[in-house]
Design a protein around this motif. Structure first.
Motif, PDB file in Angstrom:
ATOM      1  N   ASP A   1      24.092  38.318  23.513  1.00 60.16           N
ATOM      2  CA  ASP A   1      23.933  39.100  24.745  1.00 60.16           C
ATOM      3  C   ASP A   1      23.494  40.508  24.367  1.00 60.16           C
ATOM      4  OD1 ASP A   1      24.011  40.240  27.197  1.00 60.16           O
ATOM      5  OD2 ASP A   1      26.096  39.762  27.640  1.00 60.16           O
ATOM      6  N   VAL A   2      22.194  40.770  24.511  1.00 60.62           N
ATOM      7  CA  VAL A   2      21.602  42.068  24.181  1.00 60.62           C
ATOM      8  C   VAL A   2      20.934  42.607  25.442  1.00 60.62           C
ATOM      9  CG1 VAL A   2      19.873  43.245  22.765  1.00 60.62           C
ATOM     10  CG2 VAL A   2      21.239  41.392  21.785  1.00 60.62           C
ATOM     11  N   PRO A   3      21.190  43.845  25.822  1.00 60.03           N
ATOM     12  CA  PRO A   3      20.650  44.372  27.084  1.00 60.03           C
ATOM     13  C   PRO A   3      19.136  44.218  27.216  1.00 60.03           C
ATOM     14  CG  PRO A   3      22.266  45.904  26.183  1.00 60.03           C
ATOM     15  CD  PRO A   3      22.066  44.842  25.151  1.00 60.03           C
ATOM     16  N   GLU A   4      18.398  44.422  26.138  1.00 62.14           N
ATOM     17  CA  GLU A   4      16.940  44.370  26.230  1.00 62.14           C
ATOM     18  C   GLU A   4      16.388  42.950  26.329  1.00 62.14           C
ATOM     19  OE1 GLU A   4      17.924  48.050  23.699  1.00 62.14           O
ATOM     20  OE2 GLU A   4      18.699  46.031  24.045  1.00 62.14           O
ATOM     21  N   ILE A   5      17.171  41.961  25.920  1.00 59.68           N
ATOM     22  CA  ILE A   5      16.705  40.569  25.919  1.00 59.68           C
ATOM     23  C   ILE A   5      17.239  39.873  27.157  1.00 59.68           C
ATOM     24  CG2 ILE A   5      16.723  38.388  24.652  1.00 59.68           C
ATOM     25  CD1 ILE A   5      17.080  39.977  22.089  1.00 59.68           C
ATOM     26  N   THR A   6      16.361  39.560  28.093  1.00 63.17           N
ATOM     27  CA  THR A   6      16.790  39.045  29.399  1.00 63.17           C
ATOM     28  C   THR A   6      16.341  37.611  29.666  1.00 63.17           C
ATOM     29  OG1 THR A   6      14.823  39.968  30.462  1.00 63.17           O
ATOM     30  CG2 THR A   6      16.789  41.364  30.390  1.00 63.17           C
ATOM     31  N   THR A   7      15.636  36.966  28.734  1.00 60.92           N
ATOM     32  CA  THR A   7      15.093  35.639  29.004  1.00 60.92           C
ATOM     33  C   THR A   7      15.801  34.528  28.242  1.00 60.92           C
ATOM     34  OG1 THR A   7      13.409  35.976  27.292  1.00 60.92           O
ATOM     35  CG2 THR A   7      12.818  36.531  29.576  1.00 60.92           C
ATOM     36  N   THR A   8      16.710  34.865  27.368  1.00 62.99           N
ATOM     37  CA  THR A   8      17.450  33.844  26.635  1.00 62.99           C
ATOM     38  C   THR A   8      18.794  34.409  26.211  1.00 62.99           C
ATOM     39  OG1 THR A   8      17.406  32.299  24.763  1.00 62.99           O
ATOM     40  CG2 THR A   8      16.489  34.503  24.392  1.00 62.99           C
ATOM     41  N   SER A   9      19.758  33.532  26.001  1.00 55.56           N
ATOM     42  CA  SER A   9      21.045  33.946  25.450  1.00 55.56           C
ATOM     43  C   SER A   9      21.387  33.102  24.229  1.00 55.56           C
ATOM     44  CB  SER A   9      22.155  33.816  26.508  1.00 55.56           C
ATOM     45  OG  SER A   9      22.236  32.478  26.950  1.00 55.56           O
ATOM     46  N   SER A  10      20.371  32.503  23.622  1.00 58.83           N
ATOM     47  CA  SER A  10      20.552  31.696  22.427  1.00 58.83           C
ATOM     48  C   SER A  10      20.105  32.474  21.201  1.00 58.83           C
ATOM     49  CB  SER A  10      19.745  30.395  22.527  1.00 58.83           C
ATOM     50  OG  SER A  10      19.687  29.749  21.275  1.00 58.83           O
ATOM     51  N   TYR A  11      20.928  32.431  20.163  1.00 53.62           N
ATOM     52  CA  TYR A  11      20.548  33.067  18.901  1.00 53.62           C
ATOM     53  C   TYR A  11      19.211  32.529  18.394  1.00 53.62           C
ATOM     54  CZ  TYR A  11      24.249  36.123  17.065  1.00 53.62           C
ATOM     55  OH  TYR A  11      25.077  37.187  16.812  1.00 53.62           O
ATOM     56  N   LEU A  12      18.967  31.246  18.598  1.00 57.55           N
ATOM     57  CA  LEU A  12      17.766  30.615  18.063  1.00 57.55           C
ATOM     58  C   LEU A  12      16.498  31.250  18.609  1.00 57.55           C
ATOM     59  CD1 LEU A  12      16.585  28.331  16.314  1.00 57.55           C
ATOM     60  CD2 LEU A  12      16.670  26.873  18.355  1.00 57.55           C
ATOM     61  N   TYR A  13      16.515  31.632  19.895  1.00 64.59           N
ATOM     62  CA  TYR A  13      15.309  32.149  20.539  1.00 64.59           C
ATOM     63  C   TYR A  13      15.313  33.668  20.692  1.00 64.59           C
ATOM     64  CZ  TYR A  13      15.097  27.204  21.664  1.00 64.59           C
ATOM     65  OH  TYR A  13      15.086  25.835  21.561  1.00 64.59           O
ATOM     66  N   ALA A  14      16.401  34.320  20.329  1.00 63.35           N
ATOM     67  CA  ALA A  14      16.478  35.779  20.481  1.00 63.35           C
ATOM     68  C   ALA A  14      15.822  36.511  19.315  1.00 63.35           C
ATOM     69  CB  ALA A  14      17.934  36.215  20.624  1.00 63.35           C
ATOM     70  N   PHE A  15      15.561  35.802  18.224  1.00 67.08           N
ATOM     71  CA  PHE A  15      14.947  36.405  17.041  1.00 67.08           C
ATOM     72  C   PHE A  15      13.534  35.850  16.860  1.00 67.08           C
ATOM     73  CE2 PHE A  15      19.391  37.072  16.411  1.00 67.08           C
ATOM     74  CZ  PHE A  15      19.524  38.186  15.591  1.00 67.08           C
ATOM     75  N   LYS A  16      12.636  36.692  16.379  1.00 69.39           N
ATOM     76  CA  LYS A  16      11.273  36.237  16.097  1.00 69.39           C
ATOM     77  C   LYS A  16      10.736  36.966  14.874  1.00 69.39           C
ATOM     78  CE  LYS A  16       6.637  35.554  17.914  1.00 69.39           C
ATOM     79  NZ  LYS A  16       5.737  35.655  19.095  1.00 69.39           N
ATOM     80  N   ARG A  17      10.188  36.189  13.955  1.00 69.45           N
ATOM     81  CA  ARG A  17       9.621  36.776  12.748  1.00 69.45           C
ATOM     82  C   ARG A  17       8.176  37.222  12.991  1.00 69.45           C
ATOM     83  NH1 ARG A  17       8.823  34.014   6.709  1.00 69.45           N
ATOM     84  NH2 ARG A  17       7.750  35.821   5.779  1.00 69.45           N
ATOM     85  N   LEU A  18       7.853  38.420  12.512  1.00 74.72           N
ATOM     86  CA  LEU A  18       6.469  38.882  12.529  1.00 74.72           C
ATOM     87  C   LEU A  18       5.792  38.374  11.266  1.00 74.72           C
ATOM     88  CD1 LEU A  18       6.913  42.580  13.734  1.00 74.72           C
ATOM     89  CD2 LEU A  18       6.275  40.591  15.094  1.00 74.72           C
ATOM     90  N   TRP A  19       4.675  37.702  11.461  1.00 75.98           N
ATOM     91  CA  TRP A  19       4.007  37.104  10.310  1.00 75.98           C
ATOM     92  C   TRP A  19       2.501  37.325  10.405  1.00 75.98           C
ATOM     93  CZ3 TRP A  19       4.741  36.142   5.598  1.00 75.98           C
ATOM     94  CH2 TRP A  19       3.998  35.196   4.883  1.00 75.98           C
ATOM     95  N   ARG A  20       1.822  36.451  11.132  1.00 79.44           N
ATOM     96  CA  ARG A  20       0.368  36.584  11.268  1.00 79.44           C
ATOM     97  C   ARG A  20       0.027  37.513  12.430  1.00 79.44           C
ATOM     98  NH1 ARG A  20       1.415  31.295   9.936  1.00 79.44           N
ATOM     99  NH2 ARG A  20       0.395  30.524   8.042  1.00 79.44           N
ATOM    100  N   TYR A  21      -1.033  38.271  12.251  1.00 77.96           N
ATOM    101  CA  TYR A  21      -1.476  39.217  13.289  1.00 77.96           C
ATOM    102  C   TYR A  21      -2.610  38.584  14.086  1.00 77.96           C
ATOM    103  CZ  TYR A  21      -3.526  43.332  15.489  1.00 77.96           C
ATOM    104  OH  TYR A  21      -4.017  44.228  16.401  1.00 77.96           O
ATOM    105  N   ASP A  22      -2.441  38.541  15.425  1.00 78.81           N
ATOM    106  CA  ASP A  22      -3.493  37.984  16.276  1.00 78.81           C
ATOM    107  C   ASP A  22      -4.007  38.979  17.303  1.00 78.81           C
ATOM    108  OD1 ASP A  22      -1.384  38.156  18.033  1.00 78.81           O
ATOM    109  OD2 ASP A  22      -1.151  36.000  18.324  1.00 78.81           O
TER     110      ASP A  22
END
Length: 315
Positions: free
Chosen positions: A173-194
Protein backbone atom coordinates in the motif's frame (compact mmCIF):
# COMPACT_ATOMS: atom_id res chain seq x y z
CA UNK A 1 17.09 -2.95 9.25
CA UNK A 2 16.57 -0.03 11.63
CA UNK A 3 17.80 3.15 9.97
CA UNK A 4 17.24 5.68 12.76
CA UNK A 5 16.96 5.88 16.54
CA UNK A 6 15.99 8.27 19.32
CA UNK A 7 18.05 9.24 22.33
CA UNK A 8 16.73 8.05 25.69
CA UNK A 9 17.25 11.48 27.26
CA UNK A 10 15.62 13.28 24.26
CA UNK A 11 12.82 10.89 23.27
CA UNK A 12 10.63 13.56 21.66
CA UNK A 13 13.35 14.89 19.36
CA UNK A 14 13.56 13.85 15.72
CA UNK A 15 15.31 10.44 15.37
CA UNK A 16 18.94 10.40 14.31
CA UNK A 17 19.99 8.71 11.07
CA UNK A 18 22.69 6.10 11.51
CA UNK A 19 24.21 7.70 8.40
CA UNK A 20 24.69 10.97 10.28
CA UNK A 21 26.63 9.31 13.11
CA UNK A 22 29.52 8.45 10.79
CA UNK A 23 30.54 12.10 10.38
CA UNK A 24 29.56 13.51 13.78
CA UNK A 25 32.03 14.07 16.60
CA UNK A 26 33.13 10.53 17.42
CA UNK A 27 33.69 11.31 21.09
CA UNK A 28 30.08 12.46 21.36
CA UNK A 29 28.86 9.40 19.46
CA UNK A 30 30.73 7.09 21.82
CA UNK A 31 29.34 8.93 24.85
CA UNK A 32 25.70 8.39 23.77
CA UNK A 33 25.99 4.83 22.42
CA UNK A 34 24.21 3.32 25.49
CA UNK A 35 21.29 5.75 25.05
CA UNK A 36 19.93 4.87 21.60
CA UNK A 37 16.37 3.53 21.65
CA UNK A 38 13.85 2.37 19.04
CA UNK A 39 12.55 5.12 16.70
CA UNK A 40 8.92 4.08 17.29
CA UNK A 41 7.50 6.68 19.74
CA UNK A 42 5.74 4.11 21.90
CA UNK A 43 8.71 1.74 22.14
CA UNK A 44 11.83 2.24 24.31
CA UNK A 45 13.69 -0.92 23.28
CA UNK A 46 17.44 -0.37 23.25
CA UNK A 47 19.22 -0.44 19.89
CA UNK A 48 22.91 -0.42 19.02
CA UNK A 49 24.57 1.68 16.29
CA UNK A 50 26.48 -0.38 13.68
CA UNK A 51 28.72 2.02 11.76
CA UNK A 52 31.59 -0.08 10.40
CA UNK A 53 31.63 -0.79 6.66
CA UNK A 54 34.34 -3.22 5.63
CA UNK A 55 34.85 -4.30 2.01
CA UNK A 56 34.00 -6.25 0.00
CA UNK A 57 30.55 -6.55 1.62
CA UNK A 58 30.02 -3.05 2.89
CA UNK A 59 26.87 -2.51 4.91
CA UNK A 60 24.96 0.72 5.12
CA UNK A 61 25.20 2.15 8.66
CA UNK A 62 22.18 1.06 10.68
CA UNK A 63 20.93 0.15 14.13
CA UNK A 64 20.39 -3.38 15.40
CA UNK A 65 18.46 -4.67 18.37
CA UNK A 66 20.39 -4.95 21.62
CA UNK A 67 20.85 -8.56 22.73
CA UNK A 68 17.66 -9.92 24.24
CA UNK A 69 15.61 -6.79 23.61
CA UNK A 70 11.84 -7.04 23.12
CA UNK A 71 9.92 -4.35 21.24
CA UNK A 72 6.38 -3.25 22.10
CA UNK A 73 3.67 -5.24 20.33
CA UNK A 74 2.54 -2.24 18.27
CA UNK A 75 6.11 -1.38 17.18
CA UNK A 76 6.88 -1.90 13.49
CA UNK A 77 10.16 -3.54 14.51
CA UNK A 78 8.56 -6.15 16.76
CA UNK A 79 9.76 -9.62 15.85
CA UNK A 80 7.14 -11.85 14.31
CA UNK A 81 6.63 -14.93 12.23
CA UNK A 82 6.25 -14.48 8.46
CA UNK A 83 3.51 -16.73 7.19
CA UNK A 84 2.30 -15.90 3.67
CA UNK A 85 -0.86 -17.64 2.50
CA UNK A 86 -2.05 -18.09 -1.06
CA UNK A 87 -5.51 -16.71 -0.28
CA UNK A 88 -4.36 -13.09 -0.26
CA UNK A 89 -1.58 -12.88 2.26
CA UNK A 90 -2.94 -12.78 5.79
CA UNK A 91 0.63 -12.75 7.07
CA UNK A 92 0.16 -11.86 10.71
CA UNK A 93 1.89 -12.33 13.99
CA UNK A 94 -0.47 -14.60 15.96
CA UNK A 95 0.27 -12.67 19.15
CA UNK A 96 -0.26 -9.12 17.87
CA UNK A 97 -2.52 -9.57 14.85
CA UNK A 98 -0.18 -7.32 12.85
CA UNK A 99 1.43 -8.12 9.53
CA UNK A 100 5.00 -9.35 9.81
CA UNK A 101 6.33 -7.96 6.53
CA UNK A 102 6.55 -4.37 5.36
CA UNK A 103 3.30 -3.60 3.58
CA UNK A 104 2.21 -0.02 3.99
CA UNK A 105 4.18 3.17 3.31
CA UNK A 106 3.35 5.97 5.72
CA UNK A 107 4.92 9.21 6.89
CA UNK A 108 6.36 9.98 10.27
CA UNK A 109 5.08 13.11 12.01
CA UNK A 110 7.75 14.89 14.00
CA UNK A 111 6.96 15.22 17.73
CA UNK A 112 3.69 13.34 17.33
CA UNK A 113 3.08 10.07 19.13
CA UNK A 114 0.87 7.73 17.14
CA UNK A 115 -1.13 4.76 18.29
CA UNK A 116 -2.66 1.91 16.28
CA UNK A 117 -5.96 3.86 16.19
CA UNK A 118 -4.40 7.08 14.91
CA UNK A 119 -1.50 5.73 12.87
CA UNK A 120 -0.47 8.05 10.08
CA UNK A 121 -0.82 6.70 6.61
CA UNK A 122 -2.63 6.97 3.31
CA UNK A 123 -5.61 5.06 4.67
CA UNK A 124 -6.42 5.83 8.29
CA UNK A 125 -9.45 6.17 10.51
CA UNK A 126 -11.81 8.80 9.24
CA UNK A 127 -11.45 7.83 5.58
CA UNK A 128 -14.65 6.97 3.74
CA UNK A 129 -13.34 3.64 2.55
CA UNK A 130 -10.42 1.84 1.03
CA UNK A 131 -9.13 2.45 -2.45
CA UNK A 132 -10.58 0.00 -4.91
CA UNK A 133 -7.47 -1.80 -6.09
CA UNK A 134 -6.93 -5.27 -7.39
CA UNK A 135 -4.39 -7.97 -6.75
CA UNK A 136 -5.56 -9.98 -9.74
CA UNK A 137 -8.01 -12.87 -10.13
CA UNK A 138 -9.58 -14.07 -6.93
CA UNK A 139 -8.92 -10.87 -5.00
CA UNK A 140 -10.87 -10.50 -1.80
CA UNK A 141 -11.32 -7.74 0.78
CA UNK A 142 -8.08 -6.59 2.34
CA UNK A 143 -7.87 -5.24 5.87
CA UNK A 144 -5.42 -2.42 5.22
CA UNK A 145 -5.54 -1.26 8.84
CA UNK A 146 -3.72 -4.40 9.96
CA UNK A 147 -0.76 -4.10 7.59
CA UNK A 148 2.71 -3.28 8.89
CA UNK A 149 3.66 0.38 8.28
CA UNK A 150 7.12 1.59 7.28
CA UNK A 151 8.36 5.07 6.49
CA UNK A 152 10.79 4.68 3.57
CA UNK A 153 10.65 2.43 0.52
CA UNK A 154 13.76 0.50 1.63
CA UNK A 155 11.89 -2.10 3.76
CA UNK A 156 9.37 -2.59 0.93
CA UNK A 157 12.17 -3.18 -1.56
CA UNK A 158 13.88 -5.61 0.81
CA UNK A 159 10.62 -7.53 1.22
CA UNK A 160 10.24 -7.66 -2.59
CA UNK A 161 13.76 -9.11 -2.90
CA UNK A 162 13.47 -11.61 -0.06
CA UNK A 163 10.02 -13.08 -0.77
CA UNK A 164 10.57 -14.46 -4.26
CA UNK A 165 7.65 -16.86 -4.50
CA UNK A 166 5.10 -14.95 -2.40
CA UNK A 167 5.08 -11.59 -4.22
CA UNK A 168 1.80 -12.17 -6.02
CA UNK A 169 -0.03 -12.66 -2.74
CA UNK A 170 1.76 -10.06 -0.63
CA UNK A 171 -0.08 -6.78 -0.14
CA UNK A 172 1.55 -3.40 -0.66
CA UNK A 173 0.00 0.00 0.00
CA UNK A 174 1.88 3.03 -1.36
CA UNK A 175 0.10 6.39 -1.78
CA UNK A 176 1.46 6.99 -5.29
CA UNK A 177 0.51 3.52 -6.57
CA UNK A 178 -3.25 3.39 -7.12
CA UNK A 179 -3.76 0.60 -9.68
CA UNK A 180 -2.52 -2.45 -7.80
CA UNK A 181 -1.94 -3.67 -4.27
CA UNK A 182 0.19 -6.67 -5.20
CA UNK A 183 3.93 -6.72 -4.62
CA UNK A 184 4.32 -8.55 -7.93
CA UNK A 185 2.91 -5.67 -9.99
CA UNK A 186 4.00 -2.72 -7.84
CA UNK A 187 7.64 -3.03 -8.93
CA UNK A 188 9.03 -2.63 -12.44
CA UNK A 189 12.57 -2.96 -13.68
CA UNK A 190 13.97 -0.38 -16.09
CA UNK A 191 15.81 -2.18 -18.83
CA UNK A 192 15.31 -1.41 -22.51
CA UNK A 193 14.60 2.15 -23.65
CA UNK A 194 11.72 2.62 -26.10
CA UNK A 195 11.14 6.36 -25.77
CA UNK A 196 7.68 5.89 -24.24
CA UNK A 197 6.34 7.31 -21.00
CA UNK A 198 5.51 4.79 -18.30
CA UNK A 199 1.70 4.53 -18.12
CA UNK A 200 1.56 3.82 -14.37
CA UNK A 201 3.45 4.80 -11.25
CA UNK A 202 5.54 1.96 -9.88
CA UNK A 203 8.50 1.46 -7.63
CA UNK A 204 10.99 1.40 -10.47
CA UNK A 205 14.39 -0.15 -10.15
CA UNK A 206 17.50 -0.54 -12.25
CA UNK A 207 21.09 -1.65 -11.90
CA UNK A 208 23.38 1.13 -10.70
CA UNK A 209 26.16 2.10 -13.11
CA UNK A 210 29.32 2.69 -11.11
CA UNK A 211 31.52 3.74 -14.05
CA UNK A 212 29.55 6.98 -14.44
CA UNK A 213 30.12 8.73 -11.14
CA UNK A 214 27.27 10.69 -9.63
CA UNK A 215 27.05 14.36 -10.57
CA UNK A 216 26.57 16.32 -7.35
CA UNK A 217 25.58 19.97 -6.94
CA UNK A 218 24.11 21.92 -4.02
CA UNK A 219 20.56 21.26 -5.25
CA UNK A 220 20.67 18.00 -7.24
CA UNK A 221 22.44 14.68 -7.52
CA UNK A 222 22.34 12.79 -10.83
CA UNK A 223 22.74 9.02 -10.87
CA UNK A 224 23.14 6.77 -13.94
CA UNK A 225 21.71 3.29 -14.42
CA UNK A 226 22.85 0.26 -16.39
CA UNK A 227 19.68 0.49 -18.50
CA UNK A 228 18.61 2.07 -21.76
CA UNK A 229 20.83 2.76 -24.77
CA UNK A 230 24.12 4.56 -25.26
CA UNK A 231 22.24 7.63 -26.49
CA UNK A 232 19.41 7.37 -23.97
CA UNK A 233 20.72 5.91 -20.75
CA UNK A 234 18.29 5.94 -17.84
CA UNK A 235 19.28 8.43 -15.16
CA UNK A 236 17.85 9.75 -11.90
CA UNK A 237 17.89 13.44 -11.02
CA UNK A 238 17.49 13.68 -7.24
CA UNK A 239 16.26 17.16 -6.37
CA UNK A 240 17.19 17.76 -2.73
CA UNK A 241 16.99 21.56 -2.61
CA UNK A 242 14.23 21.34 0.03
CA UNK A 243 15.71 18.46 2.02
CA UNK A 244 17.34 18.81 5.39
CA UNK A 245 21.12 18.55 5.57
CA UNK A 246 20.76 15.19 7.34
CA UNK A 247 18.59 13.79 4.55
CA UNK A 248 21.09 14.86 1.90
CA UNK A 249 23.99 13.35 3.85
CA UNK A 250 22.06 10.12 4.36
CA UNK A 251 21.22 9.82 0.66
CA UNK A 252 24.74 10.56 -0.51
CA UNK A 253 26.27 8.22 2.05
CA UNK A 254 23.94 5.48 0.83
CA UNK A 255 24.79 6.32 -2.79
CA UNK A 256 28.56 6.38 -2.29
CA UNK A 257 28.45 3.07 -0.45
CA UNK A 258 26.28 1.62 -3.22
CA UNK A 259 28.70 2.74 -5.94
CA UNK A 260 31.55 1.03 -4.10
CA UNK A 261 29.43 -2.12 -3.70
CA UNK A 262 28.56 -2.06 -7.41
CA UNK A 263 32.23 -1.96 -8.33
CA UNK A 264 33.00 -4.79 -5.88
CA UNK A 265 30.27 -6.92 -7.48
CA UNK A 266 31.65 -6.40 -10.99
CA UNK A 267 35.29 -6.96 -10.06
CA UNK A 268 34.41 -9.93 -7.87
CA UNK A 269 32.28 -11.49 -10.63
CA UNK A 270 29.39 -12.19 -8.24
CA UNK A 271 25.73 -12.80 -8.95
CA UNK A 272 24.75 -9.85 -6.82
CA UNK A 273 24.12 -6.43 -8.33
CA UNK A 274 23.55 -3.02 -6.80
CA UNK A 275 20.10 -1.62 -7.54
CA UNK A 276 18.53 1.80 -7.33
CA UNK A 277 14.87 1.70 -6.23
CA UNK A 278 12.76 4.84 -6.54
CA UNK A 279 9.39 6.47 -7.05
CA UNK A 280 9.74 9.50 -9.29
CA UNK A 281 8.31 11.66 -12.05
CA UNK A 282 9.35 10.77 -15.58
CA UNK A 283 10.49 13.72 -17.69
CA UNK A 284 8.04 14.17 -20.57
CA UNK A 285 10.69 15.68 -22.85
CA UNK A 286 13.43 13.21 -21.87
CA UNK A 287 11.76 9.89 -21.01
CA UNK A 288 15.07 8.38 -19.90
CA UNK A 289 15.19 10.84 -16.99
CA UNK A 290 13.29 10.45 -13.74
CA UNK A 291 13.04 13.19 -11.10
CA UNK A 292 12.97 12.25 -7.40
CA UNK A 293 11.99 14.90 -4.86
CA UNK A 294 11.24 12.86 -1.73
CA UNK A 295 14.07 11.45 0.38
CA UNK A 296 11.91 8.50 1.47
CA UNK A 297 11.29 7.43 -2.14
CA UNK A 298 14.80 6.34 -3.12
CA UNK A 299 17.29 3.78 -1.83
CA UNK A 300 20.15 1.58 -3.02
CA UNK A 301 20.39 -2.13 -2.22
CA UNK A 302 22.96 -4.76 -3.23
CA UNK A 303 21.29 -8.13 -3.74
CA UNK A 304 20.35 -10.85 -6.19
CA UNK A 305 16.81 -10.30 -7.49
CA UNK A 306 15.17 -13.50 -8.66
CA UNK A 307 12.24 -13.67 -11.06
CA UNK A 308 10.83 -17.20 -11.05
CA UNK A 309 9.10 -18.34 -14.20
CA UNK A 310 5.35 -18.17 -13.88
CA UNK A 311 3.54 -21.32 -14.98
CA UNK A 312 0.16 -20.66 -16.56
CA UNK A 313 -2.52 -23.29 -15.96
CA UNK A 314 -3.48 -25.48 -18.90
CA UNK A 315 -7.05 -24.80 -19.95
Amino acid sequence: MIESARLRFQPDDEPLFAEDLVNLDQEWVESVRPDFICPTPSCDARVVAVLTRTPPRRRTPHFRNHDGVIHQDDCVYAAGRVDIHADGGEAVDPDTGLSTYASRLGRRTVRTVTTPDTAAGPLGPGSNGHRQRTRGPGSSHVDYERRRTVYTIRPLCRAFIDNVYQREHMIIDVPEITTTSSYLYAFKRLWRYDGQLEPRVRIFYGELRYRDRAEETDETTTVWLHAGTRENRYNLVIDHADWTAGEVRAMRRDLHTALAEAEDCVRGDTYEKTWAFFIGRQDTDRPATFHITDSTRICFITATIEHPQRVRPIR
